[in-house]
Design a protein around this motif. Structure first.
Motif, mmCIF file in Angstrom:
data_model
loop_
_atom_site.group_PDB
_atom_site.id
_atom_site.type_symbol
_atom_site.label_atom_id
_atom_site.label_comp_id
_atom_site.label_asym_id
_atom_site.label_seq_id
_atom_site.Cartn_x
_atom_site.Cartn_y
_atom_site.Cartn_z
ATOM 1 N N GLU A 38 8.200 -11.721 -4.928
ATOM 2 C CA GLU A 38 6.948 -11.399 -5.615
ATOM 3 C C GLU A 38 7.086 -10.121 -6.434
ATOM 4 N N ASN A 39 7.793 -9.138 -5.901
ATOM 5 C CA ASN A 39 7.985 -7.895 -6.643
ATOM 6 C C ASN A 39 8.848 -8.108 -7.877
ATOM 7 N N ALA A 40 9.834 -8.994 -7.794
ATOM 8 C CA ALA A 40 10.660 -9.290 -8.969
ATOM 9 C C ALA A 40 9.804 -9.907 -10.078
ATOM 10 N N GLY A 50 -1.952 -4.411 -15.305
ATOM 11 C CA GLY A 50 -0.978 -3.511 -14.687
ATOM 12 C C GLY A 50 -1.500 -2.913 -13.393
ATOM 13 N N TRP A 51 -2.767 -2.511 -13.397
ATOM 14 C CA TRP A 51 -3.370 -1.970 -12.165
ATOM 15 C C TRP A 51 -3.433 -3.039 -11.083
ATOM 16 N N GLN A 52 -3.720 -4.268 -11.465
ATOM 17 C CA GLN A 52 -3.738 -5.362 -10.489
ATOM 18 C C GLN A 52 -2.354 -5.566 -9.883
ATOM 19 N N ILE A 53 -1.333 -5.464 -10.717
ATOM 20 C CA ILE A 53 0.048 -5.596 -10.225
ATOM 21 C C ILE A 53 0.361 -4.470 -9.241
ATOM 22 N N VAL A 54 0.001 -3.245 -9.605
ATOM 23 C CA VAL A 54 0.263 -2.098 -8.734
ATOM 24 C C VAL A 54 -0.486 -2.241 -7.409
ATOM 25 N N GLU A 55 -1.748 -2.647 -7.476
ATOM 26 C CA GLU A 55 -2.528 -2.833 -6.237
ATOM 27 C C GLU A 55 -1.908 -3.901 -5.350
ATOM 28 N N ALA A 56 -1.466 -5.002 -5.941
ATOM 29 C CA ALA A 56 -0.843 -6.069 -5.156
ATOM 30 C C ALA A 56 0.468 -5.585 -4.534
ATOM 31 N N GLU A 57 1.264 -4.841 -5.291
ATOM 32 C CA GLU A 57 2.509 -4.302 -4.742
ATOM 33 C C GLU A 57 2.225 -3.316 -3.622
ATOM 34 N N THR A 58 1.188 -2.514 -3.780
ATOM 35 C CA THR A 58 0.812 -1.563 -2.733
ATOM 36 C C THR A 58 0.389 -2.304 -1.467
ATOM 37 N N ASP A 59 -0.398 -3.358 -1.628
ATOM 38 C CA ASP A 59 -0.808 -4.156 -0.471
ATOM 39 C C ASP A 59 0.395 -4.793 0.221
ATOM 40 N N HIS A 63 8.385 -12.110 5.568
ATOM 41 C CA HIS A 63 7.506 -11.389 4.642
ATOM 42 C C HIS A 63 8.339 -10.568 3.651
ATOM 43 N N ALA A 64 9.380 -9.906 4.125
ATOM 44 C CA ALA A 64 10.217 -9.091 3.248
ATOM 45 C C ALA A 64 10.889 -9.947 2.176
ATOM 46 N N THR A 65 11.307 -11.145 2.547
ATOM 47 C CA THR A 65 11.940 -12.052 1.580
ATOM 48 C C THR A 65 10.944 -12.466 0.503
ATOM 49 N N VAL A 66 9.756 -12.871 0.927
ATOM 50 C CA VAL A 66 8.723 -13.281 -0.035
ATOM 51 C C VAL A 66 8.304 -12.092 -0.898
ATOM 52 N N THR A 67 8.154 -10.928 -0.289
ATOM 53 C CA THR A 67 7.755 -9.730 -1.028
ATOM 54 C C THR A 67 8.784 -9.372 -2.082
#
Length: 143
Positions: free
Chosen positions: A37-39, A103-112, A30-34
């Motif tokens: 995805e964050n990049a 941008g809010w969608q990106i932030v919400e996805a990163e938070t999840d 999960h950390a690798t995929v995250t």
């Protein structure tokens, strides 16, 4: 030499170790995929910022045209410049609202993703702690 070949057979400890290994692998995957995805999310956020900045700069440019038209004194040029400014402001509003929404969608996805990462990390640590605790009380385990 296999480090496990001299280890006594202990089904309870083996089960705990397997659970800890599984929890760690799940976390690591999960950390690798995250991370990937964050990049991508950060790159997209930069693109959104740039789009919004570009739209705002068009407003500034159109304000300059209005000022030049006013200095020229030509009513037709002034009206045209005001119309271009009005359109640039409307474009900015549309673009910036879309950028903010995405941008809010990106932030919400990163938070999840972060919440999931932390939960998986906790599961991994708890599973590892269970192995350590079992190793601390060797007299209570069958050998």
């Amino acid at each position: 030499m296999n480090p496990d070949e001299h280890r006594p057979v202990d089904p309870e400890l083996d089960t705990l170790r397997e659970a800890a290994d599984t929890a760690y692998r799940k976390f690591a995957e999960h950390a690798t995929v995250t991370s990937a995805e964050n990049a991508v999310a950060n790159a997209r956020a930069t693109m959104l910022r740039d789009e919004s900045t570009k739209a705002f700069r068009r407003i500034s440019s159109m304000r300059g045209q209005v000022t030049r038209a006013q200095k020229d004194g030509d009513a037709v040029k002034i009206a045209a410049a005001h119309e271009k400014l009005k359109q640039a402001e409307a474009d900015f509003d549309r673009i910036s609202n879309a950028c903010l929404e995405e941008g809010w969608q990106i932030v919400e996805a990163e938070t999840d993703r972060t919440a999931t990462t932390l939960a998986l990390m906790r599961e991994s640590w708890d599973a590892g702690d269970a192995v350590i605790e079992a190793l601390r009380r060797p007299n209570e385990r069958p050998m």
